[in-house]
Design a protein around this motif. Structure first.
Motif, PDB file in Angstrom:
ATOM      1  N   GLU A 163       1.026  -1.480   0.199  1.00 12.66           N
ATOM      2  CA  GLU A 163       0.129  -0.227   0.023  1.00 12.66           C
ATOM      3  C   GLU A 163       0.813   1.239   0.176  1.00 12.66           C
ATOM      4  O   GLU A 163       1.959   0.632   0.897  1.00 12.66           O
ATOM      5  CB  GLU A 163      -0.895  -0.119   1.343  1.00 12.66           C
ATOM      6  N   ILE A 164       0.284   1.785  -0.882  1.00  8.31           N
ATOM      7  CA  ILE A 164       1.060   3.746  -0.869  1.00  8.31           C
ATOM      8  C   ILE A 164       0.453   4.111   0.171  1.00  8.31           C
ATOM      9  O   ILE A 164      -0.378   4.508   0.340  1.00  8.31           O
ATOM     10  CB  ILE A 164       0.573   3.975  -1.751  1.00  8.31           C
ATOM     11  N   LYS A 165       1.858   4.533   1.564  1.00  9.21           N
ATOM     12  CA  LYS A 165       1.106   5.534   2.785  1.00  9.21           C
ATOM     13  C   LYS A 165       1.173   6.874   1.862  1.00  9.21           C
ATOM     14  O   LYS A 165       0.754   7.838   3.021  1.00  9.21           O
ATOM     15  CB  LYS A 165       1.357   5.192   3.608  1.00  9.21           C
ATOM     16  N   SER A 166       2.580   6.862   1.653  1.00 14.75           N
ATOM     17  CA  SER A 166       2.711   8.757   1.617  1.00 14.75           C
ATOM     18  C   SER A 166       3.670   8.704   0.365  1.00 14.75           C
ATOM     19  O   SER A 166       3.727   8.276  -0.302  1.00 14.75           O
ATOM     20  CB  SER A 166       3.401   9.166   2.649  1.00 14.75           C
ATOM     21  N   ALA A 167       3.479   9.810  -0.070  1.00 13.29           N
ATOM     22  CA  ALA A 167       4.355  10.674  -0.987  1.00 13.29           C
ATOM     23  C   ALA A 167       5.471  10.137  -1.498  1.00 13.29           C
ATOM     24  O   ALA A 167       6.233   9.378  -2.196  1.00 13.29           O
ATOM     25  CB  ALA A 167       4.707  12.138  -1.573  1.00 13.29           C
ATOM     26  N   ALA A 168       6.106   9.540   0.433  1.00 16.75           N
ATOM     27  CA  ALA A 168       7.773   8.962   0.271  1.00 16.75           C
ATOM     28  C   ALA A 168       7.789   7.094  -0.519  1.00 16.75           C
ATOM     29  O   ALA A 168       8.996   7.066  -0.875  1.00 16.75           O
ATOM     30  CB  ALA A 168       7.887   8.809   1.959  1.00 16.75           C
ATOM     31  N   ASP A 169       6.401   6.922  -0.270  1.00 17.84           N
ATOM     32  CA  ASP A 169       6.676   5.629  -0.855  1.00 17.84           C
ATOM     33  C   ASP A 169       6.824   5.529  -2.295  1.00 17.84           C
ATOM     34  O   ASP A 169       6.448   4.400  -3.287  1.00 17.84           O
ATOM     35  CB  ASP A 169       4.763   4.772   0.284  1.00 17.84           C
ATOM     36  N   VAL A 170       5.840   6.838  -2.994  1.00 15.44           N
ATOM     37  CA  VAL A 170       6.239   6.579  -4.843  1.00 15.44           C
ATOM     38  C   VAL A 170       7.846   6.684  -5.079  1.00 15.44           C
ATOM     39  O   VAL A 170       8.253   5.989  -5.958  1.00 15.44           O
ATOM     40  CB  VAL A 170       5.631   7.674  -4.651  1.00 15.44           C
ATOM     41  N   LYS A 171       8.990   7.408  -4.286  1.00 16.11           N
ATOM     42  CA  LYS A 171      10.265   7.072  -5.429  1.00 16.11           C
ATOM     43  C   LYS A 171      11.200   5.444  -4.834  1.00 16.11           C
ATOM     44  O   LYS A 171      10.848   4.777  -4.112  1.00 16.11           O
ATOM     45  CB  LYS A 171      11.047   7.857  -3.568  1.00 16.11           C
ATOM     46  N   GLY A 172      11.181   5.363  -5.842  1.00 11.55           N
ATOM     47  CA  GLY A 172      11.649   4.197  -6.689  1.00 11.55           C
ATOM     48  C   GLY A 172      10.760   2.761  -6.939  1.00 11.55           C
ATOM     49  O   GLY A 172      10.703   2.020  -7.088  1.00 11.55           O
ATOM     50  N   LEU A 173       9.223   3.507  -6.651  1.00  8.80           N
ATOM     51  CA  LEU A 173       8.488   2.828  -7.170  1.00  8.80           C
ATOM     52  C   LEU A 173       8.749   2.152  -9.011  1.00  8.80           C
ATOM     53  O   LEU A 173       8.378   2.776  -9.341  1.00  8.80           O
ATOM     54  CB  LEU A 173       7.429   3.488  -7.042  1.00  8.80           C
ATOM     55  N   LYS A 174       8.742   1.282  -9.220  1.00  5.59           N
ATOM     56  CA  LYS A 174       8.390   0.481 -10.829  1.00  5.59           C
ATOM     57  C   LYS A 174       7.086   0.351 -11.274  1.00  5.59           C
ATOM     58  O   LYS A 174       6.923  -0.734 -10.614  1.00  5.59           O
ATOM     59  CB  LYS A 174       9.383  -0.789 -10.298  1.00  5.59           C
ATOM     60  N   PHE A 175       6.681   1.560 -11.664  1.00  5.07           N
ATOM     61  CA  PHE A 175       4.906   1.315 -11.907  1.00  5.07           C
ATOM     62  C   PHE A 175       4.711   1.402 -13.473  1.00  5.07           C
ATOM     63  O   PHE A 175       5.677   1.949 -14.366  1.00  5.07           O
ATOM     64  CB  PHE A 175       4.808   2.596 -11.407  1.00  5.07           C
ATOM     65  N   ARG A 176       4.009   0.432 -13.564  1.00  4.15           N
ATOM     66  CA  ARG A 176       3.676   0.053 -15.310  1.00  4.15           C
ATOM     67  C   ARG A 176       1.881   1.522 -15.169  1.00  4.15           C
ATOM     68  O   ARG A 176       1.118   1.321 -14.873  1.00  4.15           O
ATOM     69  CB  ARG A 176       3.058  -0.502 -15.606  1.00  4.15           C
ATOM     70  N   ILE A 177       2.563   2.691 -15.949  1.00  4.35           N
ATOM     71  CA  ILE A 177       1.832   4.010 -16.014  1.00  4.35           C
ATOM     72  C   ILE A 177       1.394   4.164 -17.153  1.00  4.35           C
ATOM     73  O   ILE A 177       2.807   4.460 -18.358  1.00  4.35           O
ATOM     74  CB  ILE A 177       2.140   4.567 -15.610  1.00  4.35           C
ATOM     75  N   GLY A 178       0.264   4.513 -17.481  1.00  5.38           N
ATOM     76  CA  GLY A 178       0.756   4.376 -19.183  1.00  5.38           C
ATOM     77  C   GLY A 178       0.694   5.732 -19.916  1.00  5.38           C
ATOM     78  O   GLY A 178       0.046   7.142 -19.137  1.00  5.38           O
ATOM     79  N   GLY A 179       1.570   5.655 -20.863  1.00  6.51           N
ATOM     80  CA  GLY A 179       2.078   7.105 -21.541  1.00  6.51           C
ATOM     81  C   GLY A 179       2.581   8.236 -20.123  1.00  6.51           C
ATOM     82  O   GLY A 179       3.886   7.992 -19.786  1.00  6.51           O
ATOM     83  N   PHE A 180       2.326   9.317 -21.016  1.00 11.68           N
ATOM     84  CA  PHE A 180       3.149  10.262 -20.359  1.00 11.68           C
ATOM     85  C   PHE A 180       2.941  10.975 -18.588  1.00 11.68           C
ATOM     86  O   PHE A 180       3.178  11.793 -18.934  1.00 11.68           O
ATOM     87  CB  PHE A 180       1.456  11.763 -21.529  1.00 11.68           C
ATOM     88  N   ALA A 181       1.640  10.271 -18.303  1.00  8.58           N
ATOM     89  CA  ALA A 181       1.812  10.319 -16.969  1.00  8.58           C
ATOM     90  C   ALA A 181       3.209   9.562 -16.318  1.00  8.58           C
ATOM     91  O   ALA A 181       3.294  10.241 -15.558  1.00  8.58           O
ATOM     92  CB  ALA A 181       0.537   9.225 -16.573  1.00  8.58           C
ATOM     93  N   GLY A 182       3.858   9.083 -17.072  1.00  8.64           N
ATOM     94  CA  GLY A 182       5.001   8.899 -16.309  1.00  8.64           C
ATOM     95  C   GLY A 182       6.346  10.056 -16.742  1.00  8.64           C
ATOM     96  O   GLY A 182       7.087   9.821 -15.208  1.00  8.64           O
ATOM     97  N   LYS A 183       6.052  11.388 -16.912  1.00  9.58           N
ATOM     98  CA  LYS A 183       7.056  12.210 -17.183  1.00  9.58           C
ATOM     99  C   LYS A 183       6.761  12.236 -15.484  1.00  9.58           C
ATOM    100  O   LYS A 183       7.466  12.823 -14.600  1.00  9.58           O
ATOM    101  CB  LYS A 183       6.602  13.046 -17.597  1.00  9.58           C
ATOM    102  N   VAL A 184       5.472  13.344 -15.265  1.00 12.48           N
ATOM    103  CA  VAL A 184       5.707  12.870 -13.520  1.00 12.48           C
ATOM    104  C   VAL A 184       6.041  11.851 -13.057  1.00 12.48           C
ATOM    105  O   VAL A 184       6.166  12.992 -11.591  1.00 12.48           O
ATOM    106  CB  VAL A 184       3.534  13.726 -13.601  1.00 12.48           C
ATOM    107  N   LEU A 185       5.105  11.207 -13.034  1.00 13.39           N
ATOM    108  CA  LEU A 185       6.067  10.239 -11.834  1.00 13.39           C
ATOM    109  C   LEU A 185       6.936   9.972 -11.740  1.00 13.39           C
ATOM    110  O   LEU A 185       7.626  10.079 -10.255  1.00 13.39           O
ATOM    111  CB  LEU A 185       5.041   8.446 -12.307  1.00 13.39           C
ATOM    112  N   GLU A 186       7.793   9.758 -12.600  1.00 14.83           N
ATOM    113  CA  GLU A 186       9.562  10.752 -12.589  1.00 14.83           C
ATOM    114  C   GLU A 186       9.532  11.802 -11.963  1.00 14.83           C
ATOM    115  O   GLU A 186      10.963  11.907 -11.439  1.00 14.83           O
ATOM    116  CB  GLU A 186      10.470  10.674 -14.105  1.00 14.83           C
TER     117      GLU A 186
END
Length: 360
Positions: A163-186
């Motif tokens: 489970e993602i509980k905070s913004a900190a959990d996004v760091k390093g997350l290998k996430f299949r995400i469609g197209g352009f949204a990956g720029k924001v995730l990065e």
């Protein structure tokens, strides 16, 4: 064609309904097209949009205009369909424009961008606003004429091993995400992976990725993501109303008669409405089944949403400074979005907020 031409073109529907179609149909040439889809046949909702389109084209022309639909990988890879249409290998494709943001980020504006518009707002921009006109001008650079080809409605935010509980959990997350949204995730510290729908399950199962998003309960259940990742998030801040499109080779389209061009517009509009109706009708039961099977729902953390919003707006400003195509389209898109949200916050959101608190 602009929206007004659709009204004029709809005259052929009246002719068909009046029973005088045979004379017109007989006067038309036989046409055979191939359409390459970016989706696997197993996804009857999103892949099925192309089937509905082809069926309507055939019905409206008495079988004179036939379009054969080919699933991802059959004629070309899922992400090769724009090149296929551009160079005339196929006459048409059915895809999500943001898959091709690598060619130009402006492609994403034809589908969905993080914190963009919901499905009704997107359709309004296309049909009543300047969306269709602006995107047609942009796609002309790629030898493409575009038509609306469906919308999934707001999507879920994906499947996670943890489970993602905070913004900190996004760091390093290998996430299949469609197209352009990956720029924001990065920009948030995540590691985006752009993987076709048919390959997501294996990547998640093998641990090649930590999380994956696709569409919503009905399709996600078919793909079996709940078997390899127990946590299911909402909402997909990157896809409030993603539009799927039919891309048609300009030469092939221009070779059609005026009547056949009207048929293309009518059939694509039908497929556009039909797709979201299917998703809205089928997602509720699928979500109930997933939860009953042990899926754990969670809302995407507020601090992560706020960080994503901040990074999205910064990205859009940067793109406007360096990409003339983006700047031109996004200026209109963002103004329309602002007006839509001002309106929706009252009637639409007010009604929805009350109804969703009731026990019906």
């Amino acid at each position: 064609m602009e929206r007004r031409s659709f009204v004029r073109g709809a005259g052929i529907a009246g002719v068909l309904a009046a029973g005088t179609a045979p004379a017109i149909v007989q006067a038309q040439a036989q046409v055979r097209w191939r359409l390459a889809s970016s989706f696997p046949k197993s996804l009857d909702t999103i892949y099925g949009g192309a089937d509905e389109f082809a069926r309507k084209v055939s019905e409206l022309t008495g079988g004179k205009f036939q379009i054969s639909v080919h699933s991802a990988g059959e004629l070309m890879p899922a992400f090769g369909v724009v090149d296929g249409v551009q160079n005339g290998t196929v006459e048409a494709c059915h895809t999500v424009p943001y898959y091709f943001f690598g060619k130009d980020e402006t492609f994403a504006l034809g589908a969905a961008i993080p914190f963009g518009m919901n499905s009704r707002q997107m359709t309004a921009w296309m049909m009543e606003g300047n969306g269709m006109k602006l995107m047609r001008e942009f796609y002309a650079q790629y030898n493409i004429v575009n038509f609306m080809g469906g919308n999934t409605g707001a999507q879920m935010a994906g499947w996670y091993r943890k489970e993602i509980k905070s913004a900190a959990d996004v760091k390093g997350l290998k996430f299949r995400i469609g197209g352009f949204a990956g720029k924001v995730l990065e920009r948030m510290g995540g590691v985006p992976q752009n993987i076709p729908g048919g390959e997501i399950y294996q990547s998640l199962e093998k641990g090649t990725i930590d999380a994956a998003e696709w569409i919503g309960p009905y399709d996600d259940q078919k793909l079996g993501f709940n078997k390899v990742a127990p946590f299911y998030a909402y909402p997909a801040w990157w896809e409030g109303g993603p539009q799927i499109d039919f891309f048609i080779n300009t030469k092939a389209y221009n070779a059609l008669s005026a009547e056949y061009k009207a048929v293309i517009e009518m059939a694509s509009t039908y497929a556009h409405v039909d797709m979201q109706a299917k998703y809205d009708g089928r997602n509720p039961a699928a979500l109930k089944q997933l939860v009953a099977q042990g899926t754990k729902l969670f809302r995407f953390p507020k601090d992560a949403m706020e960080l994503a919003f901040k990074e999205s707006m910064a990205l859009y400003s940067e793109l406007s400074a360096k990409n003339p195509n983006w700047k031109k389209v996004y200026a209109d898109f963002s103004k329309f979005r602002a007006d839509q949200n001002l309106w929706f916050r009252f009637a639409e959101a007010g009604f929805d907020d009350f109804m969703q608190q009731q026990k019906l």
